[in-house]
Every structure is written in C-alpha cells, then in structure tokens.
Design a protein around this motif. Structure first.
Motif: not given
Length: 155
Positions: A97-123
């Motif tokens: 959706a955002l076109g972030m380079p593949e080598d960057r997505v892992h580090d971003e997801a490492e941080v965000l994975e702990h903070y997304i709500s169930e609602e955002l997960e569903l969306l």
C-alpha cells in the motif's frame, strides 16, 4: 479516563518478543528451546532470559524447566501467532500500500507489531484482501491464529 486507553500493559513488548522468538526457534526442530539459545537470539544475558522465562511461566505462556529449556503453552503459541500475524500484515501493508522498499519493511514492522489494535489489523487484512504471505513470501497466520500451513512445525 478520557480517550482510548493503551491496549498493552508495560512489558508486553518484551513478552511478545520472547514468545515470538521461542516460537521461531521451536518451529525449526522438536524439543524445548534452550535458554542460552534464546538469550543469544534476543541479545540478552542468560540471567535476564531466565528471569523473563520464569515470569512467562507464571503467566502460563510457557512451560519453563530449569536446565531443560522452554516450550510454549497453547496460550503462548496464540500470542506468538498474533504478533507474527501483525508483523507480516504490517510488512505487506508497508510494501504494497505504501511502496516502502522491502529492505526497510522488516525494521518498521518490528516496532509497529506491538502497537496495532485489533481494529487496525482487520482493516489492513481487508485492504490487502486477507493476504496469505508477506512481501518475503513467508506465510501469514490467518485471523483464526492457527499456524500457517506451509512448513508448519511438526507437520
């Protein structure tokens, strides 16, 4: 209180990292995960890992046997799969959706994975059409939090 309260208690991030790592290590082979191996993977001292494993054992997320190692309980596996689902959905979203380079997505997801709500997960899942794989081709656990089929542990 006003506004949405934070979903996660303090220390939840560490708990999630531990169960996720135990899950990853235990999916590679049978038997308990050694404390030293876990400590090394998480970059902590064995003493730190031991105290955390005792806490996880009290929370009934793992079965910890000193000098033998640690295995996830069904409750612990659910937590691990939820974090993994969040992580891989976020990777897919950042990439597609955002076109972030593949080598960057892992580090971003490492941080965000702990903070997304169930609602955002569903969306995110709905927006991406409930993807079965992340940008790296790794299977994403489904909303039922069952282990992904390909290469599932013990299959």
């Amino acid at each position: 209180g006003t506004g949405p309260s934070p979903r996660r208690a303090p220390g939840t991030e560490a708990i999630e990292d531990y169960v996720k790592t135990i899950y990853a290590l235990s999916s590679k082979r049978a038997g308990p995960v050694a404390n030293g191996e876990l400590a090394e993977r998480l970059g902590v001292t064995p003493a730190t890992a031991t105290s955390m494993l005792k806490r996880l054992d009290e929370l009934a997320l793992v079965d910890y046997v000193p000098y033998k190692g640690v295995t996830l309980t069904p409750a612990g596996e659910k937590v691990a799969l939820e974090v993994i689902r969040h992580h891989r959905l976020i990777e897919a979203y950042l990439s597609e959706a955002l076109g972030m380079p593949e080598d960057r997505v892992h580090d971003e997801a490492e941080v965000l994975e702990h903070y997304i709500s169930e609602e955002l997960e569903l969306l995110i899942a709905a927006k991406l059409g409930e993807p079965s794989h992340d940008p790296h081709g790794t299977p994403i656990p489904g909303p039922d939090l069952l282990p992904p089929v390909e290469g599932a542990a013990g299959e």
